[in-house]
Design a protein around this motif. Structure first.
Motif, PDB file in Angstrom:
ATOM      1  N   LEU A 222       0.854  -1.191   0.000  1.00 28.14           N
ATOM      2  CA  LEU A 222       0.000   0.000   0.000  1.00 28.14           C
ATOM      3  C   LEU A 222       0.888   1.237   0.000  1.00 28.14           C
ATOM      4  CD1 LEU A 222      -2.684  -1.054   2.646  1.00 28.14           C
ATOM      5  CD2 LEU A 222      -3.095  -0.673   0.214  1.00 28.14           C
ATOM      6  N   ASP A 223       0.970   1.906  -1.138  1.00 26.49           N
ATOM      7  CA  ASP A 223       1.694   3.168  -1.196  1.00 26.49           C
ATOM      8  C   ASP A 223       0.978   4.220  -0.366  1.00 26.49           C
ATOM      9  OD1 ASP A 223       4.009   3.138  -3.222  1.00 26.49           O
ATOM     10  OD2 ASP A 223       2.418   2.105  -4.312  1.00 26.49           O
ATOM     11  N   ASP A 224       1.717   5.230   0.090  1.00 28.90           N
ATOM     12  CA  ASP A 224       1.089   6.355   0.770  1.00 28.90           C
ATOM     13  C   ASP A 224       0.156   7.082  -0.185  1.00 28.90           C
ATOM     14  OD1 ASP A 224       2.494   6.126   3.289  1.00 28.90           O
ATOM     15  OD2 ASP A 224       4.277   6.837   2.234  1.00 28.90           O
ATOM     16  N   SER A 225      -0.977   7.508   0.322  1.00 26.96           N
ATOM     17  CA  SER A 225      -1.887   8.332  -0.475  1.00 26.96           C
ATOM     18  C   SER A 225      -1.323   9.742  -0.602  1.00 26.96           C
ATOM     19  CB  SER A 225      -3.267   8.380   0.178  1.00 26.96           C
ATOM     20  OG  SER A 225      -3.871   7.107   0.184  1.00 26.96           O
ATOM     21  N   VAL A 226      -1.723  10.420  -1.674  1.00 27.53           N
ATOM     22  CA  VAL A 226      -1.321  11.805  -1.909  1.00 27.53           C
ATOM     23  C   VAL A 226      -2.585  12.626  -2.133  1.00 27.53           C
ATOM     24  CG1 VAL A 226       0.026  13.388  -3.351  1.00 27.53           C
ATOM     25  CG2 VAL A 226       0.837  11.040  -2.979  1.00 27.53           C
ATOM     26  N   ALA A 227      -2.672  13.783  -1.487  1.00 26.30           N
ATOM     27  CA  ALA A 227      -3.864  14.614  -1.599  1.00 26.30           C
ATOM     28  C   ALA A 227      -3.472  16.090  -1.605  1.00 26.30           C
ATOM     29  CB  ALA A 227      -4.837  14.326  -0.457  1.00 26.30           C
ATOM     30  N   ARG A 228      -4.437  16.911  -1.977  1.00 31.06           N
ATOM     31  CA  ARG A 228      -4.205  18.353  -2.056  1.00 31.06           C
ATOM     32  C   ARG A 228      -5.526  19.059  -1.818  1.00 31.06           C
ATOM     33  NH1 ARG A 228      -1.043  20.975  -7.265  1.00 31.06           N
ATOM     34  NH2 ARG A 228      -0.375  22.920  -6.287  1.00 31.06           N
ATOM     35  N   HIS A 229      -5.501  20.140  -1.086  1.00 33.85           N
ATOM     36  CA  HIS A 229      -6.716  20.912  -0.837  1.00 33.85           C
ATOM     37  C   HIS A 229      -6.833  21.968  -1.936  1.00 33.85           C
ATOM     38  CE1 HIS A 229      -9.915  22.981   1.372  1.00 33.85           C
ATOM     39  NE2 HIS A 229      -9.987  21.885   2.111  1.00 33.85           N
ATOM     40  N   VAL A 230      -7.805  21.765  -2.838  1.00 37.39           N
ATOM     41  CA  VAL A 230      -7.958  22.635  -4.012  1.00 37.39           C
ATOM     42  C   VAL A 230      -9.439  22.901  -4.242  1.00 37.39           C
ATOM     43  CG1 VAL A 230      -7.476  22.930  -6.473  1.00 37.39           C
ATOM     44  CG2 VAL A 230      -5.923  21.576  -5.080  1.00 37.39           C
ATOM     45  N   ALA A 231      -9.760  24.125  -4.600  1.00 39.44           N
ATOM     46  CA  ALA A 231     -11.133  24.499  -4.946  1.00 39.44           C
ATOM     47  C   ALA A 231     -12.114  24.058  -3.862  1.00 39.44           C
ATOM     48  CB  ALA A 231     -11.519  23.910  -6.313  1.00 39.44           C
ATOM     49  N   GLY A 232     -11.724  24.298  -2.599  1.00 41.21           N
ATOM     50  CA  GLY A 232     -12.623  24.082  -1.481  1.00 41.21           C
ATOM     51  C   GLY A 232     -12.736  22.670  -0.963  1.00 41.21           C
ATOM     52  N   ARG A 233     -11.968  21.709  -1.520  1.00 42.76           N
ATOM     53  CA  ARG A 233     -12.071  20.318  -1.090  1.00 42.76           C
ATOM     54  C   ARG A 233     -10.696  19.670  -1.020  1.00 42.76           C
ATOM     55  NH1 ARG A 233     -16.463  17.065  -2.321  1.00 42.76           N
ATOM     56  NH2 ARG A 233     -15.219  15.447  -1.273  1.00 42.76           N
ATOM     57  N   LEU A 234     -10.589  18.659  -0.161  1.00 36.02           N
ATOM     58  CA  LEU A 234      -9.427  17.797  -0.209  1.00 36.02           C
ATOM     59  C   LEU A 234      -9.615  16.846  -1.378  1.00 36.02           C
ATOM     60  CD1 LEU A 234      -6.799  17.025   1.378  1.00 36.02           C
ATOM     61  CD2 LEU A 234      -8.141  15.130   2.312  1.00 36.02           C
ATOM     62  N   ARG A 235      -8.632  16.801  -2.271  1.00 34.18           N
ATOM     63  CA  ARG A 235      -8.754  15.991  -3.483  1.00 34.18           C
ATOM     64  C   ARG A 235      -7.623  14.969  -3.525  1.00 34.18           C
ATOM     65  NH1 ARG A 235     -12.956  18.348  -5.887  1.00 34.18           N
ATOM     66  NH2 ARG A 235     -13.270  20.555  -5.379  1.00 34.18           N
ATOM     67  N   VAL A 236      -8.007  13.719  -3.637  1.00 35.87           N
ATOM     68  CA  VAL A 236      -7.042  12.627  -3.626  1.00 35.87           C
ATOM     69  C   VAL A 236      -6.379  12.532  -4.995  1.00 35.87           C
ATOM     70  CG1 VAL A 236      -6.742  10.130  -3.372  1.00 35.87           C
ATOM     71  CG2 VAL A 236      -8.318  11.366  -1.870  1.00 35.87           C
ATOM     72  N   MET A 237      -5.053  12.544  -5.007  1.00 31.51           N
ATOM     73  CA  MET A 237      -4.297  12.423  -6.242  1.00 31.51           C
ATOM     74  C   MET A 237      -3.761  11.007  -6.438  1.00 31.51           C
ATOM     75  SD  MET A 237      -2.232  16.023  -5.796  1.00 31.51           S
ATOM     76  CE  MET A 237      -1.575  16.090  -7.458  1.00 31.51           C
ATOM     77  N   ARG A 238      -3.450  10.348  -5.343  1.00 31.95           N
ATOM     78  CA  ARG A 238      -3.061   8.935  -5.383  1.00 31.95           C
ATOM     79  C   ARG A 238      -3.775   8.252  -4.227  1.00 31.95           C
ATOM     80  NH1 ARG A 238       3.177   7.611  -5.059  1.00 31.95           N
ATOM     81  NH2 ARG A 238       2.889   7.754  -2.799  1.00 31.95           N
ATOM     82  N   ARG A 239      -4.545   7.222  -4.551  1.00 30.01           N
ATOM     83  CA  ARG A 239      -5.377   6.540  -3.556  1.00 30.01           C
ATOM     84  C   ARG A 239      -4.625   5.304  -3.069  1.00 30.01           C
ATOM     85  NH1 ARG A 239     -10.958   5.894  -2.236  1.00 30.01           N
ATOM     86  NH2 ARG A 239     -11.579   3.727  -1.943  1.00 30.01           N
ATOM     87  N   GLY A 240      -4.217   5.333  -1.813  1.00 38.63           N
ATOM     88  CA  GLY A 240      -3.457   4.219  -1.269  1.00 38.63           C
ATOM     89  C   GLY A 240      -3.770   4.031   0.200  1.00 38.63           C
TER      90      GLY A 240
END
Length: 768
Positions: A362-380
Motif C-alpha cells: 500500500l503506497d502512501d496516499s497523496v492529496a491536495r486541498h484545491v477548490a474548497g475540497r481535499l482531493r485525492v491524487m493517489r489513492r493508497g
C-alpha cells in the motif's frame, strides 16, 4: 409505548469491520441493560437484543448517532426475533457473503501516542501500539470476517496482560485484533549496522543524523529515509535511487510542518486525519530543508507520522525526514523483507526492520486541498479499500470488474450500490508492476469474494489491463465492455458526484495526456456530451503530430516544434534567433519529414503535451524529462507565483465552431507567447496567463455546448486537472456562467480513477 420485554434482530451494514463496532455495540447494550449478542456476518454486523421497547429504540438510534469514528453506518434493519437469553456478549464471527466491509489502515490515535510517550506505561516506546481506534487494518487482513486469525498477527499469541485487555469491555483494546505489547507482539531491530545499541530507534536516529540512508519497514511497505535538512544525504539518495528531480515526500510532526509550510486549518485537519496522506502544502520562503527535496517547486509533500514507529523515529531525531517509496526507479514499492534486503542493498546503508508480515503493498496516499475540497491524487494507504457509494439508481447493478488503464493503474469491483476502487498499483508498462497488478486482482477478488457478471476495459487493445480483461472474459464466458478512455473519466466524476442515470447527460471536459479515441486517433483535450451509456465528442484542442510517437511524451521540444510550425510557420520558426538557440542540435529536418509524411507521428489533441510545449518555450523543461509531469509541474509552480486576482488578460485561443468537433485552436496562444518573450514579460505572468487562457477556452466552448444541449452540469476530469491553478480557474469560470462543476475528490482525476468510470459505464449499459 409498551415496556414489555421483547426480542429483535438488527442488521447493520456499511463500514463495520475493523472499526471497533462490536465492542461499541457491547458497551451500548450493557449501558441500556439489554441482553443478547453481536457477531460479524460477512459484510455486516448482526445483533440480537431483548429488553423494553424504549431501550431497544434508544439502542437502534445510538447505533447511528454514537457509532465509532471510523465506522460508516449506512443501513439499520430491525425485525422481530425470539428473545435471546443471558447477559449481552460478543459471538464468534459467522459466515456471510463478503463485499466491501474492510476499513483502511488508521493513523495512531492520540491515546496511543500518549501511551508510547509515557515512561510508566506498559507500552512505553513500543513501536506496534494500537487499539480499536487506530493501527493496521487492510495491510494485515488475510481474510474476512475481520478477526485476529485472519490477519498477519495470527503468529503472535496474546500474553495474559493483552488477553485481559482484549476481553475487558471497559478497555479501549476490547476486541482490538492487532493488539500487542513488548512481551507478546512484533519486535523491531536494526539490520546492517555493526554498532551495538539496546534501542533500534535510537541507533537508527543516530545514523540518520550522520547522513546515512535507511530502509524503514512500515505498514504498507518499505520507505527509504534520510535527514531532509542534509543536502549531501538528499543528493546521495537521489543518485543511488536514480531519481534526479522528482519531488521527495517529507515526514514531520505538526510543529515542524508549520515551520516549513503555510498551512490552513483545513489542511491541518487533513494532516491529522486518520488517513494521514501525503499533503501538498505551500513552502515557506527559506524553509530549513535541503534544496534538493523539491527542486523548482513551490509546494512540499508532507505527511505526519502515522505509526508508533514513525512517531518514535521523528521525535528521536528531531528533524524532518525524507520518506520516499522503498523501491528502485520505476519499480513497485517493496513490502517483503527478503526482496527489500536484495533490491535496496545498493541504495540504503541499514534496515530498520520488524517481524509483523505485510499482507499487501500500500503506497502512501497523496492529496491536495484545491477548490474548497481535499482531493485525492493517489489513492493508497488510509483511503483504500474504503468503498464508494454509487448513485441511487445503481442499487440493482450487476457486479462488475473494471481493470482501468495502463498508467497509475487501479482496479474496481462493484457490488450492488457500492464500488471498491483499489489502491494505486502503478504503471503497467513496467513488468514488475504488471505482475503486482495481477497479484492485486487475485487478492481483491478472493478477499471480497467477488464474482463479476461483466468485465470492463479500456478501448486501447495494447494495454496490459485490456488484454488481461479479454482473457478473463473469455475464460469465464463473461461479456466484455470496452469503454473509451475519456468517457470513463467523465463517468467517474459523475458517479462520485451522485449523478444518477435518470439525471441524463452532462457536458464533460477531459484534459489529460493521451487516450485512444472512438475514431482510433489519440485524444487528450476533449469536450464530450455524455451519460453513463454513451458519449460523443463535440469539441477538441486542435491536434498536432507527435513526432516520434512516445518519444514526444518524453521530449517536450518535439511537441513545441509541432505547435510553433503550425502557429508561426516554419520560416518564422527557423528565422527567430531565440528559437534557433532552443532547437540547436535537434534533428528538425528529420522530424519535419516524419510529420509531413505521417510516419511515426500520430495526430493528437493532448492537453498534457500542450503544457509540455509551453514549459519548453519558457525554458522550464529539460530536453528529456526525468519523470512524468516534470514540465507541467514546473509550469504550474511558476504560475502560482502570480496572483490570480487582477492578472493580465488570459492568452487567446480561437474557437472554430463551423464543424463538429469544434476546434479549440492554440495558434494565437503561441503568437502571444512569442511576443511576450521578445518583450521580456515576466515568465510567472506568462505562465499564469496560459493557465487562465486554457481554462477560458475550454469553459467558453463548454458553455456554448451546454446552452445548445440544454445542460447545466459540467464534469471535469483527467490528470491535467490535478493542476491546482487550472482547476481553480476552470471552476471559477464555470460557476460565473451559472454552470455546476462535477469535480473528483475521493477518486483521483488522473488514470487512477478510470476503473470506477469503466465500472459504472459497464453497469449502466447492462441495466439498459
Amino acid at each position: 409505548m409498551s415496556t414489555d420485554v421483547a426480542g429483535e434482530e438488527i442488521e447493520v451494514s456499511g463500514i463495520v469491520q475493523g472499526v471497533g463496532f462490536r465492542p461499541f455495540v457491547y458497551r451500548l447494550a450493557r449501558r441500556l441493560d439489554l441482553s443478547g449478542d453481536v457477531r460479524n456476518a460477512g459484510d455486516r454486523v448482526v445483533i440480537r437484543i431483548a429488553g423494553p421497547a424504549a431501550a431497544r429504540d434508544a439502542f437502534a438510534a445510538a447505533l447511528v448517532d454514537e457509532a465509532p469514528v471510523l465506522a460508516r453506518v449506512e443501513q439499520v434493519t430491525r425485525r422481530p426475533a425470539p428473545v435471546p437469553e443471558g447477559a449481552f456478549r460478543i459471538m464468534e464471527s459467522g459466515a456471510g457473503t463478503v463485499s466491501v466491509g474492510v476499513v483502511p489502515d488508521v493513523a495512531t490515535c492520540p491515546a496511543c501516542r500518549a501511551e508510547i510517550a509515557d515512561p510508566k506505561a506498559r507500552r512505553f516506546r513500543y513501536a506496534f501500539t494500537n487499539c480499536t481506534d487506530c493501527g493496521p487494518r487492510f495491510s494485515i487482513v488475510t481474510g474476512l470476517p475481520y478477526d485476529r486469525p485472519a490477519t498477519t498477527m495470527v503468529g503472535f499469541a496474546l500474553c495474559p496482560a493483552c488477553r485481559a485487555e482484549y476481553e475487558d469491555p471497559a478497555n479501549r483494546r476490547f476486541h482490538a485484533q492487532p493488539i500487542a505489547c513488548p512481551d507478546c507482539g512484533p519486535r523491531l531491530w536494526l539490520e546492517g549496522d555493526d554498532a551495538a545499541s539496546a534501542d533500534p530507534i535510537d541507533r537508527a536516529a543516530a545514523l540518520l543524523k550522520t547522513g546515512h540512508i535507511l530502509a524503514v519497514k512500515g505498514i504498507g511497505g518499505f520507505h527509504i529515509a534520510c535527514d531532509a535538512t542534509n543536502a549531501d544525504a538528499v543528493a546521495l539518495l537521489r543518485a543511488r535511487k536514480q531519481r534526479p528531480t522528482k519531488p521527495l515526500a517529507v515526514m514531520a510532526d505538526l510543529a515542524t510542518a508549520h515551520a516549513l509550510c503555510v498551512i490552513t486549518p483545513e489542511e491541518e485537519a487533513a494532516l491529522a486525519h486518520p488517513s494521514a496522506p501525503i499533503l501538498l502544502l505551500p513552502l515557506k520562503p527559506g524553509a530549513a530543508l535541503a534544496p534538493g527535496i523539491a527542486p523548482g517547486q513551490r509546494h512540499l509533500g508532507v505527511m505526519a507520522p502515522y505509526t508508533p514507529l514513525h512517531h518514535l523515529l521523528v521525535a528521536t531525531i528531531g528533524r524532518p525526514l525524507v520518506m520516499t517509496s522503498g523501491n528502485r526507479s520505476s519499480e513497485p514499492q517493496i513490502f517483503r523483507d527478503e526482496e527489500a534486503c536484495d533490491r535496496l542493498a545498493g541504495i540504503v546503508d541499514a534496515f530498520l526492520m520488524h517481524d509483523r508480515p505485510i499482507a499487501r503493498r500500500l503506497d502512501d496516499s497523496v492529496a491536495r486541498h484545491v477548490a474548497g475540497r481535499l482531493r485525492v491524487m493517489r489513492r493508497g494507504r488510509g483511503f483504500a479499500p474504503m468503498p464508494l457509494t454509487l448513485p441511487a439508481d445503481f442499487a440493482d447493478a450487476p457486479p462488475v470488474l473494471a481493470l482501468g488503464g495502463e498508467l497509475k493503474s487501479a482496479l474496481c469491483l462493484t457490488h450492488g450500490g457500492k464500488a471498491l476502487l483499489s489502491h494505486h498499483i502503478g504503471d503497467l508498462d513496467e513488468p514488475a508492476t504488471g505482475d503486482a497488478f495481477e497479484s492485486a486482482l487475485a487478492d481483491y477478488t478472493a478477499l471480497f469474494a467477488h464474482r463479476p457478471a461483466v468485465i470492463a476495459v479500456d478501448l486501447h487493445p495494447d494495454y496490459r489491463a485490456t488484454r488481461l480483461g479479454e482473457d478473463l472474459a473469455a475464460a469465464g464466458g463473461l461479456p466484455l465492455e470496452r469503454v473509451q478512455h475519456h468517457h470513463a473519466h467523465m463517468a467517474a466524476a459523475m458517479a462520485e458526484a451522485g449523478w444518477r442515470r435518470a439525471d441524463g447527460p452532462v457536458v464533460g471536459i477531459a484534459l489529460d495526456g493521451l487516450g485512444l479515441g472512438d475514431d482510433g486517433t489519440v485524444w487528450g483535450a476533449e469536450i464530450l456530451v455524455c451519460d453513463y451509456c454513451t458519449s460523443r465528442r463535440v469539441a477538441r484542442l486542435s491536434p498536432i503530430p507527435l513526432a516520434g510517437g512516445d518519444a514526444a511524451s518524453r521530449e517536450p521540444w518535439r511537441v513545441l516544434l509541432a505547435h510553433l510550425d503550425r502557429a508561426l510557420g516554419r520560416a518564422a520558426v527557423d528565422g527567430d534567433p531565440r528559437l534557433a538557440a532552443l532547437f540547436a542540435g535537434k534533428p528538425l529536418l528529420t522530424l519535419r519529414a516524419m510529420m509531413d509524411k505521417g510516419l511515426n507521428a500520430p495526430q493528437a489533441s493532448s492537453a498534457g503535451r500542450l503544457f509540455d510545449a509551453v514549459a519548453a518555450l519558457l525554458g522550464l523543461a529539460p530536453d528529456r524529462l526525468s519523470h512524468e509531469g516534470e514540465a507541467a509541474m514546473a509550469l504550474e509552480a511558476l504560475a502560482l507565483e502570480a496572483a490570480m486576482e487582477n492578472e493580465a488578460p488570459p492568452y487567446p485561443f480561437a474557437l472554430h465552431a463551423d464543424a463538429i468537433p469544434i476546434e479549440i485552436d492554440p495558434a494565437h496562444l503561441f503568437t502571444a507567447l512569442m511576443a511576450d518573450l521578445h518583450a521580456a514579460r515576466p515568465r510567472a505572468a506568462m505562465a499564469a496567463a496560459f493557465h487562465a487562457g486554457l481554462a477560458e477556452a475550454f469553459v467558453g466552448a463548454a458553455a456554448q455546448v451546454a446552452a445548445a444541449e440544454g445542460l447545466t452540469a459540467v464534469a471535469l476530469s483527467g490528470g491535467v486537472f490535478q493542476n491546482a491553478r487550472l482547476l481553480e480557474e476552470t471552476v471559477r469560470r464555470l460557476e460565473a456562467r451559472g454552470l455546476t462543476p462535477l469535480v473528483p475528490a475521493e477518486v483521483p482525476a488522473n488514470d487512477g480513477g478510470l476503473a470506477l468510470g469503466q465500472a459504472v459505464v459497464a453497469a449502466a449499459r447492462r441495466m439498459g
